[in-house]
Design an enzyme around this catalytic site. Structure first.
Site, mmCIF file in Angstrom:
data_model
loop_
_atom_site.group_PDB
_atom_site.id
_atom_site.type_symbol
_atom_site.label_atom_id
_atom_site.label_comp_id
_atom_site.label_asym_id
_atom_site.label_seq_id
_atom_site.Cartn_x
_atom_site.Cartn_y
_atom_site.Cartn_z
ATOM 1 C CG ASP A 89 -2.189 -0.859 0.957
ATOM 2 O OD1 ASP A 89 -2.322 -1.215 -0.158
ATOM 3 O OD2 ASP A 89 -2.842 -0.941 2.067
ATOM 4 C CE LYS A 110 -8.225 0.772 -2.772
ATOM 5 N NZ LYS A 110 -7.303 -0.294 -2.096
ATOM 6 C CG MET A 117 -7.586 7.079 6.736
ATOM 7 S SD MET A 117 -8.217 5.597 5.973
ATOM 8 C CE MET A 117 -9.416 4.862 7.375
#
Length: 267
Positions: A37, A59, A173
């Site tokens: 990731d 991502k 996040m």
């Protein structure tokens, strides 16, 4: 027919390679393929052997070049080729890491899966900054929540239950939505003076910390230019940081009331 390989869902921790578990390090060095990731630090990736196949599937907000369905297909395909696969995720694969989603798809395809836990970002940030997640007299518990929804959907958290002064709230996040998060928590009873720590790239040489209050944190984060990954720790435990006003810490250690010390910290 070739025997299927195995996929290890490995937590890479918050970034410092020395925080990897011994098992994670061994499996990384034994893997035929490493699927990783964006939040896996370059310091951790430097431990992957040069001859291992490295496949980035990271991502970022509003940018998903490799959608989750394709990641699942990649993992299944590599395993069916008989390869040992290290699926490397920032933090812990079972805390906002979609590890269980990938495990379900792999199991459905007949692929063996094993989890390898990692230090989650909250623990890494706590240790790096010296801000505890719980502390007697300040926080009897801690809650982890995500500050982002898939496809920028509505952030439909249980705001009333989250606005507890007895609990440390950790937001993953959340940098894009911290203004909304702060507003909703204040609306449910949190004081605008509630201490907040924002920490970017925790445990790495790129770590940056910002100390603020709930009513001001969105503006402070914007002015500081903090970019993801950013973790927010919200609650009175933040006042125990050596970077918070020292007199408040001294009062707490001396046994002053939470209210008295809190008022001094926010003066």
């Amino acid at each position: 027919m070739k025997q299927p390989g195995k996929v290890y869902l490995i937590g890479a921790g918050p970034g410092d390679p020395e925080l990897l578990t011994l098992k994670a390090l061994r499996l990384l060095q034994e893997a035929d393929s490493v699927v990783y990731d964006r939040l896996v630090s370059p310091e951790v990736m430097a431990l992957v052997p040069a001859d291992a196949e490295k496949i980035p599937v990271g991502k970022s907000p509003d940018n998903h070049p490799v959608p989750q369905d394709l990641i699942n297909e990649i993992l299944v395909g590599l395993a069916l080729e008989g390869k040992t696969v290290a699926r490397l995720k920032g933090g812990d694969p079972l805390i906002f890491g979609r590890g269980s989603e990938e495990a379900a798809q792999l199991a459905a395809a007949g692929v063996a899966v094993e989890y390898v836990p990692g230090i989650t970002a909250a623990q890494g940030a706590s240790a790096s900054s010296g801000v505890p997640l719980t502390h007697r007299g300040l926080a009897t518990g801690v809650r982890y929540v995500t500050g982002h929804r898939q496809a920028n959907g509505v952030l439909d958290l249980d705001w009333k239950s989250l606005a507890s002064e007895e609990t440390t709230l950790v937001v993953y996040m959340g940098v894009a939505n911290i203004g909304q998060i702060a507003m909703r928590l204040v609306a449910e009873g949190f004081s605008e003076a509630t201490p907040v720590m924002a920490i970017a790239n925790a445990t790495t040489p790129r770590e940056k910390r910002l100390f603020s209050e709930l009513g001001q944190v969105a503006l402070d984060v914007r002015d500081a230019g903090l970019k993801a990954p950013v973790l927010f720790v919200i609650g009175e435990v933040v006042t125990l940081s050596t970077e918070w006003p020292a007199n408040a810490v001294d009062m707490l250690l001396a046994g002053a009331s939470r209210e008295t010390a809190g008022k001094l910290a926010h003066a």
